[in-house]
Motif scaffolding. Structure first.
Motif, PDB file in Angstrom:
ATOM      1  N   CYS A  92      10.428   4.957  61.812  1.00 51.42           N
ATOM      2  CA  CYS A  92      10.256   5.003  63.268  1.00 51.42           C
ATOM      3  C   CYS A  92       8.844   5.425  63.647  1.00 51.42           C
ATOM      4  CB  CYS A  92      11.279   5.951  63.890  1.00 51.42           C
ATOM      5  SG  CYS A  92      12.974   5.365  63.708  1.00 51.42           S
ATOM      6  N   SER A  93       8.239   6.290  62.861  1.00 50.21           N
ATOM      7  CA  SER A  93       6.855   6.709  63.110  1.00 50.21           C
ATOM      8  C   SER A  93       5.903   5.537  62.950  1.00 50.21           C
ATOM      9  CB  SER A  93       6.459   7.832  62.151  1.00 50.21           C
ATOM     10  OG  SER A  93       7.289   8.948  62.332  1.00 50.21           O
ATOM     11  N   MET A  94       6.162   4.676  61.985  1.00 48.15           N
ATOM     12  CA  MET A  94       5.348   3.469  61.819  1.00 48.15           C
ATOM     13  C   MET A  94       5.588   2.497  62.974  1.00 48.15           C
ATOM     14  SD  MET A  94       3.124   3.469  59.498  1.00 48.15           S
ATOM     15  CE  MET A  94       2.709   1.743  59.609  1.00 48.15           C
ATOM     16  N   ALA A  95       6.815   2.407  63.456  1.00 48.02           N
ATOM     17  CA  ALA A  95       7.105   1.556  64.615  1.00 48.02           C
ATOM     18  C   ALA A  95       6.347   2.061  65.842  1.00 48.02           C
ATOM     19  CB  ALA A  95       8.608   1.524  64.885  1.00 48.02           C
ATOM     20  N   LEU A  96       6.228   3.379  65.984  1.00 49.24           N
ATOM     21  CA  LEU A  96       5.447   3.948  67.081  1.00 49.24           C
ATOM     22  C   LEU A  96       3.969   3.607  66.928  1.00 49.24           C
ATOM     23  CD1 LEU A  96       7.175   7.430  67.319  1.00 49.24           C
ATOM     24  CD2 LEU A  96       7.322   5.565  68.982  1.00 49.24           C
ATOM     25  N   HIS A 122       2.785   0.857  65.485  1.00 48.75           N
ATOM     26  CA  HIS A 122       2.663  -0.555  65.845  1.00 48.75           C
ATOM     27  C   HIS A 122       2.825  -0.771  67.350  1.00 48.75           C
ATOM     28  CE1 HIS A 122       2.289  -1.780  61.744  1.00 48.75           C
ATOM     29  NE2 HIS A 122       3.466  -1.290  61.416  1.00 48.75           N
ATOM     30  N   SER A 123       3.542   0.118  68.011  1.00 51.44           N
ATOM     31  CA  SER A 123       3.733   0.020  69.463  1.00 51.44           C
ATOM     32  C   SER A 123       2.554   0.591  70.237  1.00 51.44           C
ATOM     33  CB  SER A 123       5.007   0.764  69.867  1.00 51.44           C
ATOM     34  OG  SER A 123       6.122   0.178  69.256  1.00 51.44           O
ATOM     35  N   ARG A 124       1.642   1.235  69.547  1.00 50.38           N
ATOM     36  CA  ARG A 124       0.432   1.787  70.154  1.00 50.38           C
ATOM     37  C   ARG A 124       0.693   2.891  71.180  1.00 50.38           C
ATOM     38  NH1 ARG A 124      -2.595  -0.325  66.505  1.00 50.38           N
ATOM     39  NH2 ARG A 124      -3.387  -2.420  66.743  1.00 50.38           N
ATOM     40  N   SER A 165       6.774  17.234  59.680  1.00 47.70           N
ATOM     41  CA  SER A 165       7.675  18.048  58.857  1.00 47.70           C
ATOM     42  C   SER A 165       7.577  17.683  57.387  1.00 47.70           C
ATOM     43  CB  SER A 165       9.119  17.893  59.328  1.00 47.70           C
ATOM     44  OG  SER A 165       9.272  18.453  60.600  1.00 47.70           O
ATOM     45  N   ARG A 166       7.545  16.397  57.091  1.00 43.44           N
ATOM     46  CA  ARG A 166       7.458  15.962  55.703  1.00 43.44           C
ATOM     47  C   ARG A 166       6.237  15.061  55.464  1.00 43.44           C
ATOM     48  NH1 ARG A 166      12.186  14.561  51.548  1.00 43.44           N
ATOM     49  NH2 ARG A 166      10.799  14.081  49.853  1.00 43.44           N
ATOM     50  N   PHE A 167       5.994  14.136  56.389  1.00 39.90           N
ATOM     51  CA  PHE A 167       4.851  13.226  56.301  1.00 39.90           C
ATOM     52  C   PHE A 167       4.050  13.307  57.596  1.00 39.90           C
ATOM     53  CE2 PHE A 167       8.286  11.403  53.756  1.00 39.90           C
ATOM     54  CZ  PHE A 167       7.673  11.309  52.521  1.00 39.90           C
ATOM     55  N   ASN A 168       2.828  12.811  57.562  1.00 38.23           N
ATOM     56  CA  ASN A 168       1.952  12.794  58.732  1.00 38.23           C
ATOM     57  C   ASN A 168       1.460  11.372  58.995  1.00 38.23           C
ATOM     58  OD1 ASN A 168       1.828  15.615  59.476  1.00 38.23           O
ATOM     59  ND2 ASN A 168       0.760  15.910  57.539  1.00 38.23           N
ATOM     60  N   VAL A 169       2.381  10.502  59.347  1.00 35.60           N
ATOM     61  CA  VAL A 169       2.046   9.097  59.579  1.00 35.60           C
ATOM     62  C   VAL A 169       0.996   8.967  60.673  1.00 35.60           C
ATOM     63  CG1 VAL A 169       2.979   6.885  60.386  1.00 35.60           C
ATOM     64  CG2 VAL A 169       4.268   8.266  58.757  1.00 35.60           C
ATOM     65  N   HIS A 170       1.095   9.771  61.704  1.00 37.36           N
ATOM     66  CA  HIS A 170       0.188   9.670  62.854  1.00 37.36           C
ATOM     67  C   HIS A 170      -1.255  10.052  62.524  1.00 37.36           C
ATOM     68  CE1 HIS A 170       1.377  13.842  62.699  1.00 37.36           C
ATOM     69  NE2 HIS A 170       0.433  14.151  63.562  1.00 37.36           N
ATOM     70  N   LEU A 171      -1.481  10.691  61.393  1.00 38.06           N
ATOM     71  CA  LEU A 171      -2.832  11.111  61.004  1.00 38.06           C
ATOM     72  C   LEU A 171      -3.418  10.267  59.865  1.00 38.06           C
ATOM     73  CD1 LEU A 171      -2.341  14.986  61.066  1.00 38.06           C
ATOM     74  CD2 LEU A 171      -3.356  13.523  62.833  1.00 38.06           C
ATOM     75  N   GLU A 172      -2.699   9.274  59.410  1.00 37.64           N
ATOM     76  CA  GLU A 172      -3.141   8.452  58.288  1.00 37.64           C
ATOM     77  C   GLU A 172      -4.404   7.674  58.668  1.00 37.64           C
ATOM     78  OE1 GLU A 172      -3.799   7.182  54.890  1.00 37.64           O
ATOM     79  OE2 GLU A 172      -1.933   8.311  55.059  1.00 37.64           O
ATOM     80  N   LEU A 219      -5.982   5.346  57.120  1.00 40.94           N
ATOM     81  CA  LEU A 219      -5.998   3.922  56.758  1.00 40.94           C
ATOM     82  C   LEU A 219      -5.335   3.038  57.809  1.00 40.94           C
ATOM     83  CD1 LEU A 219      -5.155   4.244  52.961  1.00 40.94           C
ATOM     84  CD2 LEU A 219      -7.389   3.848  54.016  1.00 40.94           C
ATOM     85  N   LEU A 220      -4.615   3.637  58.742  1.00 37.30           N
ATOM     86  CA  LEU A 220      -3.962   2.859  59.802  1.00 37.30           C
ATOM     87  C   LEU A 220      -4.949   2.599  60.931  1.00 37.30           C
ATOM     88  CD1 LEU A 220      -0.519   4.665  59.926  1.00 37.30           C
ATOM     89  CD2 LEU A 220      -1.085   2.516  58.799  1.00 37.30           C
TER      90      LEU A 220
END
Length: 71
Positions: A11-15, A17-19, A37-44, A46-47
């Motif tokens: 869902c974090s990746m979907a967010l 892609h939704s910008r 909590s476990r990963f930091n997708v929003h700070l990656e 490479l995205l």
């Protein structure tokens, strides 16, 4: 976007892609959380899109009196 529980990684990746610009949530997802909590997708780095996350928010409700005479 306001959600009650921290989104999972998918869902974090979907967010991403939704910008979305901001995500606010109240409950941490310690098992599968993708926003701190476990990963930091929003700070990656490479995205091609990053967004702000605000977590562990406290929601305060004002006590409202049920005054039937005011109608």
């Amino acid at each position: 976007m306001f959600v009650t529980q921290e989104p999972c990684v998918m869902c974090s990746m979907a967010l991403t892609h939704s910008r979305v610009k901001k995500v606010l949530y109240t409950i941490r997802n310690l098992e599968d959380g993708g926003l701190g909590s476990r990963f930091n997708v929003h700070l990656e780095s490479l995205l091609n899109h990053n967004y702000s996350v605000y977590s562990n928010l406290r929601i305060q409700y004002d006590a409202m009196e049920d005054d039937a005479t005011s109608y």
